[in-house]
Scaffold this motif. Structure first.
Motif, PDB file in Angstrom:
ATOM      1  N   TRP A  53     -37.181  10.427 -51.933  1.00  0.00           N
ATOM      2  CA  TRP A  53     -35.767  11.794 -51.785  1.00  0.00           C
ATOM      3  C   TRP A  53     -35.550  12.560 -50.588  1.00  0.00           C
ATOM      4  CZ3 TRP A  53     -34.263  16.605 -53.722  1.00  0.00           C
ATOM      5  CH2 TRP A  53     -32.607  16.520 -53.818  1.00  0.00           C
ATOM      6  N   GLY A  54     -37.243  13.524 -51.409  1.00  0.00           N
ATOM      7  CA  GLY A  54     -36.867  14.569 -49.691  1.00  0.00           C
ATOM      8  C   GLY A  54     -37.405  13.833 -48.714  1.00  0.00           C
ATOM      9  N   VAL A  55     -37.529  12.571 -48.347  1.00  0.00           N
ATOM     10  CA  VAL A  55     -37.856  12.773 -46.693  1.00  0.00           C
ATOM     11  C   VAL A  55     -36.521  11.749 -46.199  1.00  0.00           C
ATOM     12  CG1 VAL A  55     -38.833  10.949 -45.066  1.00  0.00           C
ATOM     13  CG2 VAL A  55     -40.468  12.362 -46.690  1.00  0.00           C
ATOM     14  N   THR A  56     -36.115  11.482 -47.496  1.00  0.00           N
ATOM     15  CA  THR A  56     -34.387  10.893 -46.729  1.00  0.00           C
ATOM     16  C   THR A  56     -33.773  11.698 -45.840  1.00  0.00           C
ATOM     17  OG1 THR A  56     -34.634   9.291 -48.125  1.00  0.00           O
ATOM     18  CG2 THR A  56     -32.734   9.287 -47.203  1.00  0.00           C
ATOM     19  N   PHE A  57     -33.827  13.180 -46.730  1.00  0.00           N
ATOM     20  CA  PHE A  57     -32.927  14.158 -45.901  1.00  0.00           C
ATOM     21  C   PHE A  57     -32.938  13.902 -44.134  1.00  0.00           C
ATOM     22  CE2 PHE A  57     -32.028  15.459 -50.337  1.00  0.00           C
ATOM     23  CZ  PHE A  57     -30.617  15.147 -49.947  1.00  0.00           C
ATOM     24  N   VAL A  58     -34.816  14.203 -44.354  1.00  0.00           N
ATOM     25  CA  VAL A  58     -34.341  14.541 -43.265  1.00  0.00           C
ATOM     26  C   VAL A  58     -34.806  12.869 -41.891  1.00  0.00           C
ATOM     27  CG1 VAL A  58     -36.983  14.928 -41.514  1.00  0.00           C
ATOM     28  CG2 VAL A  58     -37.190  16.063 -43.411  1.00  0.00           C
ATOM     29  N   GLN A  59     -34.510  11.882 -42.260  1.00  0.00           N
ATOM     30  CA  GLN A  59     -34.735  11.071 -41.699  1.00  0.00           C
ATOM     31  C   GLN A  59     -32.838  10.933 -41.230  1.00  0.00           C
ATOM     32  OE1 GLN A  59     -36.245   7.842 -44.625  1.00  0.00           O
ATOM     33  NE2 GLN A  59     -38.171   8.115 -43.011  1.00  0.00           N
ATOM     34  N   VAL A  60     -32.320  11.116 -41.885  1.00  0.00           N
ATOM     35  CA  VAL A  60     -30.525  11.160 -42.076  1.00  0.00           C
ATOM     36  C   VAL A  60     -29.889  12.168 -41.620  1.00  0.00           C
ATOM     37  CG1 VAL A  60     -28.109  11.659 -43.607  1.00  0.00           C
ATOM     38  CG2 VAL A  60     -29.832  10.270 -44.064  1.00  0.00           C
ATOM     39  N   LYS A  61     -30.779  13.533 -41.338  1.00  0.00           N
ATOM     40  CA  LYS A  61     -30.328  14.605 -40.581  1.00  0.00           C
ATOM     41  C   LYS A  61     -30.951  13.747 -38.805  1.00  0.00           C
ATOM     42  CE  LYS A  61     -30.187  19.307 -39.311  1.00  0.00           C
ATOM     43  NZ  LYS A  61     -28.766  19.829 -39.442  1.00  0.00           N
ATOM     44  N   ASP A  62     -31.938  13.604 -38.672  1.00  0.00           N
ATOM     45  CA  ASP A  62     -32.325  12.998 -37.100  1.00  0.00           C
ATOM     46  C   ASP A  62     -31.221  11.605 -36.842  1.00  0.00           C
ATOM     47  OD1 ASP A  62     -34.474  14.800 -37.572  1.00  0.00           O
ATOM     48  OD2 ASP A  62     -36.052  12.903 -37.487  1.00  0.00           O
ATOM     49  N   ALA A  63     -30.627  10.966 -37.774  1.00  0.00           N
ATOM     50  CA  ALA A  63     -29.932  10.039 -37.205  1.00  0.00           C
ATOM     51  C   ALA A  63     -28.759  10.156 -37.071  1.00  0.00           C
ATOM     52  CB  ALA A  63     -29.903   9.027 -38.939  1.00  0.00           C
ATOM     53  N   VAL A  64     -28.140  11.506 -37.608  1.00  0.00           N
ATOM     54  CA  VAL A  64     -27.076  11.626 -37.277  1.00  0.00           C
ATOM     55  C   VAL A  64     -27.209  12.844 -36.200  1.00  0.00           C
ATOM     56  CG1 VAL A  64     -25.747  11.303 -39.794  1.00  0.00           C
ATOM     57  CG2 VAL A  64     -26.596  13.802 -39.597  1.00  0.00           C
ATOM     58  N   ALA A  65     -27.748  13.079 -35.031  1.00  0.00           N
ATOM     59  CA  ALA A  65     -27.816  14.145 -34.305  1.00  0.00           C
ATOM     60  C   ALA A  65     -27.663  12.864 -33.137  1.00  0.00           C
ATOM     61  CB  ALA A  65     -29.465  14.456 -34.584  1.00  0.00           C
ATOM     62  N   LEU A  66     -28.545  11.787 -33.242  1.00  0.00           N
ATOM     63  CA  LEU A  66     -27.883  10.105 -32.171  1.00  0.00           C
ATOM     64  C   LEU A  66     -26.814   9.775 -32.936  1.00  0.00           C
ATOM     65  CD1 LEU A  66     -31.884   9.016 -33.123  1.00  0.00           C
ATOM     66  CD2 LEU A  66     -30.855  10.763 -31.479  1.00  0.00           C
ATOM     67  N   TYR A  67     -25.973   9.293 -33.700  1.00  0.00           N
ATOM     68  CA  TYR A  67     -25.051   8.758 -34.130  1.00  0.00           C
ATOM     69  C   TYR A  67     -23.638   9.494 -34.860  1.00  0.00           C
ATOM     70  CZ  TYR A  67     -28.783   5.211 -33.530  1.00  0.00           C
ATOM     71  OH  TYR A  67     -29.694   4.427 -33.050  1.00  0.00           O
ATOM     72  N   PRO A  68     -22.362   8.940 -34.150  1.00  0.00           N
ATOM     73  CA  PRO A  68     -21.860   9.146 -35.112  1.00  0.00           C
ATOM     74  C   PRO A  68     -21.837   8.751 -36.489  1.00  0.00           C
ATOM     75  CG  PRO A  68     -20.689   8.081 -33.077  1.00  0.00           C
ATOM     76  CD  PRO A  68     -22.521   8.100 -33.315  1.00  0.00           C
ATOM     77  N   LEU A  69     -21.433   9.875 -37.022  1.00  0.00           N
ATOM     78  CA  LEU A  69     -20.885  10.465 -38.974  1.00  0.00           C
ATOM     79  C   LEU A  69     -20.691   9.409 -39.297  1.00  0.00           C
ATOM     80  CD1 LEU A  69     -21.548  12.019 -41.497  1.00  0.00           C
ATOM     81  CD2 LEU A  69     -19.753  12.993 -40.967  1.00  0.00           C
ATOM     82  N   PHE A  70     -19.500   8.360 -38.944  1.00  0.00           N
ATOM     83  CA  PHE A  70     -18.995   6.981 -40.023  1.00  0.00           C
ATOM     84  C   PHE A  70     -19.412   6.128 -39.360  1.00  0.00           C
ATOM     85  CE2 PHE A  70     -15.862  10.607 -40.228  1.00  0.00           C
ATOM     86  CZ  PHE A  70     -16.046  10.310 -41.811  1.00  0.00           C
ATOM     87  N   ALA A  71     -19.882   6.222 -37.614  1.00  0.00           N
ATOM     88  CA  ALA A  71     -21.030   5.054 -37.666  1.00  0.00           C
ATOM     89  C   ALA A  71     -22.381   4.857 -38.338  1.00  0.00           C
ATOM     90  CB  ALA A  71     -20.699   4.667 -35.895  1.00  0.00           C
ATOM     91  N   PHE A  72     -22.929   5.445 -38.758  1.00  0.00           N
ATOM     92  CA  PHE A  72     -24.130   5.841 -39.207  1.00  0.00           C
ATOM     93  C   PHE A  72     -23.626   5.066 -40.845  1.00  0.00           C
ATOM     94  CE2 PHE A  72     -27.176   8.106 -42.595  1.00  0.00           C
ATOM     95  CZ  PHE A  72     -28.221   7.759 -42.052  1.00  0.00           C
ATOM     96  N   LEU A  73     -22.934   5.938 -41.416  1.00  0.00           N
ATOM     97  CA  LEU A  73     -23.087   5.676 -42.946  1.00  0.00           C
ATOM     98  C   LEU A  73     -22.670   4.193 -42.539  1.00  0.00           C
ATOM     99  CD1 LEU A  73     -20.922   9.134 -43.789  1.00  0.00           C
ATOM    100  CD2 LEU A  73     -23.175   8.323 -44.752  1.00  0.00           C
ATOM    101  N   ALA A  74     -21.135   3.654 -41.951  1.00  0.00           N
ATOM    102  CA  ALA A  74     -21.049   2.727 -41.804  1.00  0.00           C
ATOM    103  C   ALA A  74     -21.925   1.704 -41.876  1.00  0.00           C
ATOM    104  CB  ALA A  74     -19.879   1.942 -40.870  1.00  0.00           C
ATOM    105  N   VAL A  75     -22.861   1.668 -40.986  1.00  0.00           N
ATOM    106  CA  VAL A  75     -24.254   0.599 -40.844  1.00  0.00           C
ATOM    107  C   VAL A  75     -25.794   1.067 -42.579  1.00  0.00           C
ATOM    108  CG1 VAL A  75     -25.940   0.587 -40.018  1.00  0.00           C
ATOM    109  CG2 VAL A  75     -24.370   0.739 -38.240  1.00  0.00           C
ATOM    110  N   ARG A  76     -25.547   2.676 -42.683  1.00  0.00           N
ATOM    111  CA  ARG A  76     -26.239   2.351 -43.571  1.00  0.00           C
ATOM    112  C   ARG A  76     -25.941   1.821 -44.618  1.00  0.00           C
ATOM    113  NH1 ARG A  76     -27.047   8.265 -46.916  1.00  0.00           N
ATOM    114  NH2 ARG A  76     -29.094   7.615 -47.845  1.00  0.00           N
ATOM    115  N   PHE A  77     -24.891   1.433 -45.123  1.00  0.00           N
ATOM    116  CA  PHE A  77     -24.284   1.280 -46.321  1.00  0.00           C
ATOM    117  C   PHE A  77     -23.956  -0.539 -45.833  1.00  0.00           C
ATOM    118  CE2 PHE A  77     -23.989   5.333 -47.581  1.00  0.00           C
ATOM    119  CZ  PHE A  77     -23.986   5.551 -48.424  1.00  0.00           C
TER     120      PHE A  77
END
Length: 191
Positions: free
Chosen positions: A14-38
């Motif tokens: 759970w804790g590591v996920t925050f780091v990975q998500v922060k890195d991911a949204v630095a590279l991809y737009p917010l809604f594009a990232f969430l769309a792919v994730r879900f």
């Protein structure tokens, strides 16, 4: 020991996920990232979840859609906040969602909260602060994450008080003594 190990492992993931998500949204737009994730989550759960979806009926489907909207809002707010604040601040504020449960029950259901629960709220807050280190992030990001925690808490009410409040068109459930009693016993420590 295996249960404790599993708890520590889940907490670490759970804790590591925050780091990975922060890195991911630095590279991809917010809604594009969430769309792919879900979308990945949907594809993963589609086959095992399909029989259950068919058995829900109209009421279950509408309730599921409502909870899905709450979760979507929660994850959107949390990820938008994580973009703007620190990982430790996001973890701390998101972890506060469990601590906020008795406080929300006090406001929504007007439950009396027992002294042991208040002690638990204080100790949990101190513990979360020590674990996360709370490096000050941006106020905007922290407020977005706090809003996400509130929305996720609303989606996860253990006694259905929010659902009943929405159905009745009000937030105070004075006439629902049975529901209040369950809420008090489950999340507020009162008898």
């Amino acid at each position: 020991m295996p249960a404790l190990l599993a708890l520590v492992l889940v907490t670490a993931v759970w804790g590591v996920t925050f780091v990975q998500v922060k890195d991911a949204v630095a590279l991809y737009p917010l809604f594009a990232f969430l769309a792919v994730r879900f979308w990945i989550a949907t594809l993963t759960l589609a086959v095992p979840g399909l029989p259950r979806m068919r058995s829900l009926g109209r009421t279950g489907f509408v309730g599921g859609a409502f909870l899905g909207l709450l979760l979507a809002a929660g994850y959107t707010l949390q990820t938008a906040g994580l973009e703007r604040t620190t990982v430790s601040s996001t973890g701390f504020i998101t972890g506060m969602y469990a601590v906020l449960t008795p406080l929300i029950a006090l406001v929504l259901v007007r439950s009396r909260i027992g002294l042991p629960v208040w002690g638990g709220v204080v100790l949990s807050t101190i513990g979360l602060a020590m674990l996360s280190g709370i490096h000050a992030g941006s106020v905007t990001g922290d407020l977005l994450v706090l809003a996400a925690a509130a929305v996720l808490l609303a989606a996860d009410r253990p006694d259905g008080a929010l659902r009943a409040a929405l159905r009745r068109g009000r937030l105070h459930l004075r006439g629902d003594a049975r529901g209040r009693g369950r809420a008090r016993r489950r999340c507020c420590g009162a008898r």
